[in-house]
Write a protein that holds these residues in place. Structure first.
Motif, PDB file in Angstrom:
ATOM      1  N   GLY A   7       0.792  -1.230   0.000  1.00  0.00           N
ATOM      2  CA  GLY A   7       0.000   0.000   0.000  1.00  0.00           C
ATOM      3  C   GLY A   7       0.822   1.276   0.000  1.00  0.00           C
ATOM      4  N   GLY A   8       0.167   2.339   0.480  1.00  0.00           N
ATOM      5  CA  GLY A   8       0.815   3.649   0.518  1.00  0.00           C
ATOM      6  C   GLY A   8       0.140   4.651  -0.405  1.00  0.00           C
ATOM      7  N   SER A  29       0.511  -3.916   3.665  1.00  0.00           N
ATOM      8  CA  SER A  29       1.875  -3.600   4.055  1.00  0.00           C
ATOM      9  C   SER A  29       2.202  -2.161   3.693  1.00  0.00           C
ATOM     10  CB  SER A  29       2.847  -4.543   3.336  1.00  0.00           C
ATOM     11  OG  SER A  29       4.174  -4.146   3.613  1.00  0.00           O
ATOM     12  N   GLY A  45       6.817  -1.437   7.590  1.00  0.00           N
ATOM     13  CA  GLY A  45       8.275  -1.530   7.458  1.00  0.00           C
ATOM     14  C   GLY A  45       8.687  -2.373   6.273  1.00  0.00           C
ATOM     15  N   PHE A  47      10.705  -5.124   3.855  1.00  0.00           N
ATOM     16  CA  PHE A  47      10.793  -6.584   3.993  1.00  0.00           C
ATOM     17  C   PHE A  47      12.249  -7.045   4.054  1.00  0.00           C
ATOM     18  CE2 PHE A  47       6.909  -5.641   1.626  1.00  0.00           C
ATOM     19  CZ  PHE A  47       5.961  -6.294   2.392  1.00  0.00           C
ATOM     20  N   GLY A  48      13.163  -6.142   3.651  1.00  0.00           N
ATOM     21  CA  GLY A  48      14.558  -6.548   3.522  1.00  0.00           C
ATOM     22  C   GLY A  48      14.829  -7.095   2.133  1.00  0.00           C
ATOM     23  N   GLY A  49      14.326  -6.374   1.119  1.00  0.00           N
ATOM     24  CA  GLY A  49      14.591  -6.749  -0.274  1.00  0.00           C
ATOM     25  C   GLY A  49      13.765  -7.943  -0.728  1.00  0.00           C
ATOM     26  N   HIS A  70       2.755   3.554  -4.861  1.00  0.00           N
ATOM     27  CA  HIS A  70       2.757   4.805  -5.628  1.00  0.00           C
ATOM     28  C   HIS A  70       3.542   4.647  -6.936  1.00  0.00           C
ATOM     29  CE1 HIS A  70       3.602   9.099  -6.411  1.00  0.00           C
ATOM     30  NE2 HIS A  70       2.467   9.300  -5.750  1.00  0.00           N
ATOM     31  N   ALA A  73       7.200   5.016  -6.504  1.00  0.00           N
ATOM     32  CA  ALA A  73       7.919   4.104  -5.607  1.00  0.00           C
ATOM     33  C   ALA A  73       8.625   3.090  -6.505  1.00  0.00           C
ATOM     34  CB  ALA A  73       6.933   3.428  -4.653  1.00  0.00           C
ATOM     35  N   ALA A  74       9.884   3.381  -6.856  1.00  0.00           N
ATOM     36  CA  ALA A  74      10.535   2.665  -7.965  1.00  0.00           C
ATOM     37  C   ALA A  74      11.129   1.318  -7.581  1.00  0.00           C
ATOM     38  CB  ALA A  74      11.632   3.549  -8.571  1.00  0.00           C
ATOM     39  N   ARG A  75      11.350   1.082  -6.298  1.00  0.00           N
ATOM     40  CA  ARG A  75      12.055  -0.156  -5.916  1.00  0.00           C
ATOM     41  C   ARG A  75      11.117  -1.293  -5.557  1.00  0.00           C
ATOM     42  NH1 ARG A  75      16.189   0.264  -1.351  1.00  0.00           N
ATOM     43  NH2 ARG A  75      15.537   2.428  -1.122  1.00  0.00           N
ATOM     44  N   ILE A  76      10.036  -0.956  -4.844  1.00  0.00           N
ATOM     45  CA  ILE A  76       9.207  -2.023  -4.289  1.00  0.00           C
ATOM     46  C   ILE A  76       8.496  -2.840  -5.380  1.00  0.00           C
ATOM     47  CG2 ILE A  76       7.218  -0.470  -3.872  1.00  0.00           C
ATOM     48  CD1 ILE A  76       8.270  -3.397  -1.604  1.00  0.00           C
ATOM     49  N   LYS A 191       5.611  15.875  -9.927  1.00  0.00           N
ATOM     50  CA  LYS A 191       5.775  14.518 -10.441  1.00  0.00           C
ATOM     51  C   LYS A 191       4.437  14.090 -11.053  1.00  0.00           C
ATOM     52  CE  LYS A 191       7.334  12.636  -6.463  1.00  0.00           C
ATOM     53  NZ  LYS A 191       8.039  11.704  -5.539  1.00  0.00           N
TER      54      LYS A 191
HETATM   55  P1  NAP Z   1      10.502   2.575  -2.958  1.00  0.00           P
HETATM   56  O1  NAP Z   1      11.690   3.392  -3.285  1.00  0.00           O
HETATM   57  O2  NAP Z   1       9.905   1.749  -4.008  1.00  0.00           O
HETATM   58  O3  NAP Z   1      10.805   1.607  -1.741  1.00  0.00           O
HETATM   59  C1  NAP Z   1      11.912   1.716  -0.878  1.00  0.00           C
HETATM   60  C2  NAP Z   1      11.851   0.589   0.093  1.00  0.00           C
HETATM   61  O4  NAP Z   1      10.780   0.801   1.029  1.00  0.00           O
HETATM   62  C3  NAP Z   1      11.554  -0.759  -0.545  1.00  0.00           C
HETATM   63  O5  NAP Z   1      12.715  -1.352  -1.086  1.00  0.00           O
HETATM   64  C4  NAP Z   1      10.961  -1.519   0.626  1.00  0.00           C
HETATM   65  O6  NAP Z   1      11.975  -1.905   1.535  1.00  0.00           O
HETATM   66  C5  NAP Z   1      10.181  -0.441   1.333  1.00  0.00           C
HETATM   67  N1  NAP Z   1       8.770  -0.381   0.908  1.00  0.00           N
HETATM   68  C6  NAP Z   1       8.209   0.389  -0.062  1.00  0.00           C
HETATM   69  N2  NAP Z   1       6.898   0.225  -0.100  1.00  0.00           N
HETATM   70  C7  NAP Z   1       6.603  -0.686   0.854  1.00  0.00           C
HETATM   71  C8  NAP Z   1       5.395  -1.274   1.323  1.00  0.00           C
HETATM   72  N3  NAP Z   1       4.202  -0.949   0.804  1.00  0.00           N
HETATM   73  N4  NAP Z   1       5.482  -2.181   2.347  1.00  0.00           N
HETATM   74  C9  NAP Z   1       6.674  -2.509   2.906  1.00  0.00           C
HETATM   75  N5  NAP Z   1       7.843  -1.962   2.516  1.00  0.00           N
HETATM   76  C10 NAP Z   1       7.805  -1.069   1.500  1.00  0.00           C
HETATM   77  O7  NAP Z   1       9.342   3.480  -2.352  1.00  0.00           O
HETATM   78  P2  NAP Z   1       9.368   4.980  -1.776  1.00  0.00           P
HETATM   79  O8  NAP Z   1       9.348   5.924  -2.923  1.00  0.00           O
HETATM   80  O9  NAP Z   1      10.425   5.077  -0.707  1.00  0.00           O
HETATM   81  O10 NAP Z   1       7.922   5.009  -1.127  1.00  0.00           O
HETATM   82  C11 NAP Z   1       7.671   4.289   0.075  1.00  0.00           C
HETATM   83  C12 NAP Z   1       6.178   4.072   0.207  1.00  0.00           C
HETATM   84  O11 NAP Z   1       5.505   5.326   0.181  1.00  0.00           O
HETATM   85  C13 NAP Z   1       5.583   3.219  -0.925  1.00  0.00           C
HETATM   86  O12 NAP Z   1       4.894   2.145  -0.351  1.00  0.00           O
HETATM   87  C14 NAP Z   1       4.668   4.138  -1.680  1.00  0.00           C
HETATM   88  O13 NAP Z   1       3.461   3.502  -2.059  1.00  0.00           O
HETATM   89  C15 NAP Z   1       4.435   5.301  -0.724  1.00  0.00           C
HETATM   90  N6  NAP Z   1       4.417   6.607  -1.423  1.00  0.00           N
HETATM   91  C16 NAP Z   1       5.462   6.976  -2.203  1.00  0.00           C
HETATM   92  C17 NAP Z   1       5.419   8.204  -2.864  1.00  0.00           C
HETATM   93  C18 NAP Z   1       6.547   8.643  -3.790  1.00  0.00           C
HETATM   94  O14 NAP Z   1       6.436   9.733  -4.388  1.00  0.00           O
HETATM   95  N7  NAP Z   1       7.611   7.879  -3.924  1.00  0.00           N
HETATM   96  C19 NAP Z   1       4.303   9.041  -2.708  1.00  0.00           C
HETATM   97  C20 NAP Z   1       3.247   8.624  -1.883  1.00  0.00           C
HETATM   98  C21 NAP Z   1       3.323   7.402  -1.243  1.00  0.00           C
HETATM   99  P3  NAP Z   1      12.626  -3.377   1.500  1.00  0.00           P
HETATM  100  O15 NAP Z   1      13.527  -3.392   0.295  1.00  0.00           O
HETATM  101  O16 NAP Z   1      13.358  -3.444   2.792  1.00  0.00           O
HETATM  102  O17 NAP Z   1      11.521  -4.368   1.379  1.00  0.00           O
END
Ligand code: NAP
Length: 249
Positions: A7-8, A29, A45, A47-49, A70, A73-76, A191
Motif C-alpha cells: 500500500g501507501g 503492508s 516496514g 521486507f529486507g529486499g 505509488h 515508488a521505484a524499488r518495491i 511529479k
Molecule cells: P521505494 O523506493 O519503491 O521503496 C523503498 C523501500 O521501502 C523498498 O525497497 C521496501 O523496503 C520499502 N517499501 C516500499 N513500499 C513498501 C510497502 N508498501 N510495504 C513494505 N515496505 C515497503 O518506495 P518509496 O518511494 O520510498 O515510497 C515508500 C512508500 O511510500 C511506498 O509504499 C509508496 O506507495 C508510498 N508513497 C510513495 C510516494 C513517492 O512519491 N515515492 C508518494 C506517496 C506514497 P525493502 O527493500 O526493505 O523491502
C-alpha cells in the motif's frame, strides 16, 4: 485466497476497505512513510529486499500479491514482481493513470528531479509539488524562489528563498490560487502522480499560463493490470472464482 496488499496510496486504502467488506483475508503492508488508517490487518516496514519479501509471502501463506504502491515508488514494484515469481504466486499491479496534457497546457517533460531543477530559469518563482524527499536538487538553485508544499517538513538548509508550506491533500483550485497569489508563483514543478487529489494545481497552471515541469514516471516499472480499484476488484473476484491471472512485466 490470502492477499498481501502493498500500500501507501489512496487506491490501496480503498482496496483494503473493499476487500475487508467482501471478507477477503488481506494484510496491508506499508513502508511507514505515510500514516493512514487502513481497514483490516496492517504491517509496517520494509521486507529486507526480494529475499525478505519471498519469506513474508511463503511464511504468511499468501496466495496473491497486490501491488498498489505509488507510481514513483521505484524499488518495491520490481521487488514484488521478482518475489511473487520466486514464491510462485500471482502478482497484480494496480496503478492510477498518469496525467495527460490538454489544450492550453504548457508542459516540459523531464525524466527526473535533477533535470527538473535544471529546467527552471533564473529568477523563477517555483511551486514545488515533489514531496519532501524530492526537494534536494532544487536547494542548489539559489537563483530561484521556492515554495515547497509537503506533508513532512524538509531541511531547506541555507537556501535564501525557500518557503515551506505544510499541508496534506486533497487540494482545491481555490487553495492553489490563494497560495500561488501569496508567493507570486510563475512555474510549477510536479511529479506525474496522476489521480484527482492534487489535480487542481494543473488546472490553475493552465488558467494562468504557468509552465509546468512534469517529472515522468520512472521507467522499467511493471505494467498495470488495473488502473482503478473497481478493475482490481474485478480481477480479484475472477481469480477467486477461477484460476490465476499469471504473469509478469
Ligand atoms: P521505494 O523506493 O519503491 O521503496 C523503498 C523501500 O521501502 C523498498 O525497497 C521496501 O523496503 C520499502 N517499501 C516500499 N513500499 C513498501 C510497502 N508498501 N510495504 C513494505 N515496505 C515497503 O518506495 P518509496 O518511494 O520510498 O515510497 C515508500 C512508500 O511510500 C511506498 O509504499 C509508496 O506507495 C508510498 N508513497 C510513495 C510516494 C513517492 O512519491 N515515492 C508518494 C506517496 C506514497 P525493502 O527493500 O526493505 O523491502
Amino acid at each position: 485466497m490470502r492477499i498481501l496488499l502493498l500500500g501507501g496510496t489512496m487506491e490501496a486504502k480503498a482496496l483494503a476497505e473493499r476487500l475487508s467488506r467482501d471478507g477477503v483475508d488481506t494484510l496491508t503492508s506499508l513502508a511507514g512513510r505515510v500514516s493512514a488508517q487502513y481497514e483490516g490487518k496492517v504491517r509496517i516496514g520494509g521486507f529486507g529486499g526480494v529475499a525478505g519479501l519471498v519469506r513474508t509471502i511463503t511464511e504468511g501463506a499468501f496466495t496473491v500479491v497486490v501491488d498498489a504502491t505509488h507510481p514513483f515508488a521505484a524499488r518495491i514494484s520490481p521487488n514484488a514482481v521478482s518475489a511473487s515469481e520466486r514464491a510462485g504466486v500471482p502478482y497484480l499491479r494496480l496503478e492510477r493513470p498518469a496525467w495527460m496534457p490538454v489544450a492550453g497546457d504548457d508542459w516540459r517533460s523531464v525524466s527526473d528531479l535533477e533535470e527538473a531543477a535544471a529546467e527552471l530559469p533564473a529568477g523563477a518563482r517555483a511551486f514545488l509539488a515533489v514531496g519532501a524527499g524530492g526537494v534536494e536538487p532544487f536547494l542548489r538553485r539559489t537563483d530561484v524562489s521556492l515554495t515547497i508544499r509537503v506533508i513532512k517538513t524538509p531541511d531547506t538548509g541555507a537556501h535564501p528563498c525557500a518557503h515551506v508550506v505544510s499541508a496534506r491533500g486533497p487540494f482545491q483550485a481555490v487553495d492553489e490560487r490563494i497560495l500561488w497569489d501569496r508567493h507570486g508563483i510563475d512555474w510549477l514543478v510536479t511529479k506525474n502522480a496522476g489521480g484527482s487529489a492534487t489535480l487542481p494545481k494543473l488546472m490553475v497552471a493552465r488558467e494562468r499560463g504557468v509552465p509546468v515541469i512534469m517529472v515522468d514516471r520512472p521507467r522499467g516499472q511493471p505494467k498495470p493490470d488495473a488502473t482503478t480499484v473497481d478493475e482490481a476488484m474485478a480481477i480479484i473476484a475472477h481469480h477467486r472464482s477461477a484460476t490465476a491471472f499469471g504473469r509478469k512485466m
